[in-house]
Write a protein that holds these residues in place. Structure first.
Motif, short mmCIF file in Angstrom:
data_model
loop_
_atom_site.label_atom_id
_atom_site.label_comp_id
_atom_site.label_asym_id
_atom_site.label_seq_id
_atom_site.Cartn_x
_atom_site.Cartn_y
_atom_site.Cartn_z
N GLY A 68 -2.69 -4.47 -36.61
CA GLY A 68 -3.12 -3.39 -37.40
C GLY A 68 -2.08 -2.30 -37.38
N HIS A 69 -1.78 -1.55 -38.51
CA HIS A 69 -0.87 -0.47 -38.53
C HIS A 69 -1.78 0.65 -38.70
N SER A 70 -1.43 1.65 -37.79
CA SER A 70 -1.84 3.06 -37.81
C SER A 70 -3.40 3.01 -37.91
N TYR A 71 -4.00 3.48 -38.99
CA TYR A 71 -5.60 3.21 -38.93
C TYR A 71 -6.20 1.79 -39.04
N GLY A 72 -5.36 0.92 -39.44
CA GLY A 72 -5.57 -0.20 -39.19
C GLY A 72 -5.64 -0.85 -37.62
N GLY A 73 -5.03 -0.16 -36.70
CA GLY A 73 -5.25 -0.38 -35.38
C GLY A 73 -6.50 0.07 -35.04
N ALA A 74 -7.40 1.04 -35.43
CA ALA A 74 -8.61 1.45 -35.31
C ALA A 74 -9.62 0.21 -35.59
N VAL A 75 -9.36 -0.04 -36.84
CA VAL A 75 -10.07 -1.06 -37.54
C VAL A 75 -9.99 -2.58 -36.82
N ILE A 76 -8.86 -3.04 -36.46
CA ILE A 76 -8.77 -4.31 -35.58
C ILE A 76 -9.14 -4.04 -34.36
N GLU A 100 -15.21 6.15 -29.26
CA GLU A 100 -14.03 7.16 -29.69
C GLU A 100 -13.87 7.15 -31.16
N SER A 101 -13.50 8.29 -31.59
CA SER A 101 -13.14 8.40 -33.04
C SER A 101 -11.59 8.77 -33.17
N LEU A 102 -11.01 8.53 -34.41
CA LEU A 102 -9.78 8.94 -34.59
C LEU A 102 -9.34 10.42 -34.01
N GLY A 103 -10.26 11.31 -34.74
CA GLY A 103 -10.22 12.63 -34.27
C GLY A 103 -9.99 13.12 -32.97
N ALA A 167 -14.33 10.89 -43.83
CA ALA A 167 -15.50 10.10 -42.78
C ALA A 167 -15.38 9.35 -41.77
N ALA A 168 -13.88 8.61 -42.16
CA ALA A 168 -13.42 7.53 -41.14
C ALA A 168 -12.60 8.25 -40.09
N PHE A 169 -12.54 9.51 -40.06
CA PHE A 169 -11.83 10.25 -38.92
C PHE A 169 -12.84 10.50 -37.79
N SER A 170 -14.12 10.73 -38.18
CA SER A 170 -15.07 11.15 -37.21
C SER A 170 -16.01 9.92 -36.73
N GLU A 171 -16.04 8.72 -37.39
CA GLU A 171 -16.89 7.59 -36.98
C GLU A 171 -16.18 7.05 -35.59
N THR A 172 -17.26 6.67 -34.80
CA THR A 172 -16.90 6.19 -33.34
C THR A 172 -16.91 4.72 -33.41
N ALA A 173 -15.82 4.17 -32.61
CA ALA A 173 -15.76 2.68 -32.57
C ALA A 173 -16.93 2.12 -31.69
N PRO A 174 -17.69 1.06 -32.31
CA PRO A 174 -18.64 0.75 -31.55
C PRO A 174 -18.34 -0.31 -30.38
N THR A 175 -17.18 -0.77 -30.39
CA THR A 175 -16.69 -1.53 -29.42
C THR A 175 -15.05 -1.38 -29.50
N ALA A 176 -14.29 -1.96 -28.27
CA ALA A 176 -13.17 -2.02 -28.16
C ALA A 176 -12.83 -3.29 -27.87
N ALA A 177 -12.09 -4.27 -28.76
CA ALA A 177 -11.76 -5.41 -28.26
C ALA A 177 -10.55 -5.78 -27.37
#
Length: 240
Positions: A68-76, A100-103, A167-177
């Motif tokens: 994952g690059h950049s925001y893609g890191g949060a996605v993966i 945690e969120s990006l922001g 909206a993607a900046f404030s959503e929190t990750a439900p898990t951290a793989a």
């Protein structure tokens, strides 16, 4: 592990870019005989984008290494919870913690130059409400996003950028793989888009094997060999 059982590399692009941002890395991986998938990320929401990438991963038989690059890191970080994901590779990326969120992550560090070049544009939602797209001023994107990429390509990137919904900046990750799976990370030390300290902090917290490259944010375009080498290392590690 046979060639057929080698992990498939799934390349997840970030904000303000698309899958063509991996154009210089993909030939190197294909040249190694690796299977590669580079899907288009909707860039609408962290939860929705992660669910989409997870659906791509589930359709792949056998093990997967998510990149994952950049925001893609949060996605993966979220999509990487899929059972067949065996490793995570972050490229100048966000390695979020659960909840945690990006922001929130980047808010703990000084802002990068990107903050002064963002453009906010309303767009209609399916329910009749209004969302906000975030993009980068076209005349500033090359210097902030791609300073060490060929200037002609930088101008193309500026006018073909894919915005990210606010909206993607404030959503929190439900898990951290990364809590359960090995990870690798590249810090782009000359990054003017995502503060390198954000990258270092996230990677250290994840226990990622980390390398630093004197690169702009688009490390996979300016240093494709280095990126390919880190991906190869991840593939070898999870294949053993």
């Amino acid at each position: 592990m046979t060639t057929n059982d080698m992990p498939t590399v799934v390349l997840v692009h970030g904000a303000f870019a698309d899958a063509s941002s991996f154009a210089r890395v993909i030939p190197e991986l294909l040249g190694d005989g690796l299977k590669v998938v580079a899907p288009a990320v909707p860039n609408r929401s962290l939860i929705g984008d992660s669910a989409y990438i997870a659906s791509v991963v589930r359709r792949i038989p056998g093990p997967v290494v998510l990149v994952g690059h950049s925001y893609g890191g949060a996605v993966i970080t979220v999509a990487g919870a899929e059972e067949n994901v065996k490793g995570l590779v972050y490229l100048a990326g966000y390695a979020l913690e659960e909840g945690e969120s990006l922001g929130r992550l980047q808010g703990g560090f000084p802002e990068s130059e990107l903050a002064t070049a963002l453009v906010y544009t309303p767009f209609p939602l399916a329910d009749g409400d209004e969302g906000t797209d975030v993009s980068v001023e076209a005349d500033r994107l090359p210097e902030i996003f791609a300073a060490d990429v060929d200037p002609a390509l930088g101008r193309v990137l500026a006018v073909t950028q894919r915005p990210l919904a606010a909206a993607a900046f404030s959503e929190t990750a439900p898990t951290a793989a990364w809590r359960d799976k090995p990870s690798w990370g590249i810090v782009a030390s000359a990054d003017r888009t995502l503060n390198p300290e954000v990258q270092r902090f996230g990677y250290q917290r994840a226990g990622a094997t980390t390398v630093e490259v004197d690169s702009s944010h688009l490390v996979m375009l300016s240093h494709p060999g280095c990126v390919a080498d880190v991906i190869r290392e991840a593939v070898r590690s999870v294949a053993n």
